[in-house]
Design a protein around this motif. Structure first.
Motif, PDB file in Angstrom:
ATOM      1  N   ALA A 102      36.565  37.894  38.026  1.00 27.12           N
ATOM      2  CA  ALA A 102      37.963  37.642  37.677  1.00 27.12           C
ATOM      3  C   ALA A 102      38.015  37.236  36.215  1.00 27.12           C
ATOM      4  O   ALA A 102      37.624  36.118  35.865  1.00 27.12           O
ATOM      5  CB  ALA A 102      38.553  36.542  38.547  1.00 27.12           C
ATOM      6  N   THR A 130      44.061  35.945  41.793  1.00 25.20           N
ATOM      7  CA  THR A 130      44.471  36.902  40.766  1.00 25.20           C
ATOM      8  C   THR A 130      45.467  37.864  41.400  1.00 25.20           C
ATOM      9  O   THR A 130      45.782  37.755  42.579  1.00 25.20           O
ATOM     10  CB  THR A 130      43.263  37.707  40.235  1.00 25.20           C
ATOM     11  N   SER A 132      44.806  40.831  42.042  1.00 22.50           N
ATOM     12  CA  SER A 132      43.983  41.885  42.613  1.00 22.50           C
ATOM     13  C   SER A 132      44.381  42.185  44.057  1.00 22.50           C
ATOM     14  O   SER A 132      44.697  41.290  44.837  1.00 22.50           O
ATOM     15  CB  SER A 132      42.514  41.460  42.585  1.00 22.50           C
TER      16      SER A 132
END
Length: 166
Positions: A102, A130, A132
């Motif tokens: 990250a 995050t 993601s």
């Protein structure tokens, strides 16, 4: 990404705390004990199926004890993490390895959590969120003071890192 902005995936340098082995073993024992007790009680109460229920309870207990003896020590050897000024690195697994990175510019939140067993063993989990699609990065089995320091450091570095965290 090329050049100075590139963040390379590399093996993380830190192991989780050694107390995590006992924490993981306790979790496995509790998880095993519930079905063993249920099967044992049912076996004691139900006459015709008694033998099969008690055999099933024994099989679950044996499998649980084998997992408890083997897996936590193995997990300690394969779980690695590291936080630099550029990124957070995590590697888990041995047969199916998962490497996660990250970049600081993508971190949205940094959280710590401590369940009852983690509190007992003075451990904590740091979760780095995050944008993601793979979800958050979790670093489990850290000393609770180290986890608090890490969360504070990641928060400071993230705030000082330019980027949109999306």
């Amino acid at each position: 990404m090329r050049g100075e902005d590139a963040v390379r995936l590399r093996p993380p340098g830190n192991a989780v705390d050694g107390r995590a082995v006992t924490w993981w073993r306790t979790q496995l024992l509790v998880t095993t004990a519930v079905p063993v007790v249920v099967l044992g009680v049912l076996g004691a109460l139900i006459g015709p199926a008694r033998t099969w229920l008690l055999v099933a309870a024994g099989a679950v207990a044996a499998a649980g004890l084998a997992c408890t003896a083997f897996f936590p020590a193995w997990w300690l050897r394969v779980h690695r993490w590291e936080a630099t000024d550029e990124a957070v690195y995590v590697r888990t697994g041995a047969l199916w390895q998962e490497w996660r990175i990250a970049p600081m510019s993508r971190i949205q939140t940094v959280d710590t959590s401590r369940g009852p067993l983690e509190q007992y063993f003075r451990l904590a989990t740091v979760t780095v969120t995050t944008a993601s699609s793979e979800g958050a990065i979790r670093i489990e089995g850290l000393d609770h003071e180290l986890a608090a320091d890490l969360a504070e450091r990641l928060t400071a570095v993230t705030q000082a890192t330019p980027g949109d965290a999306t």
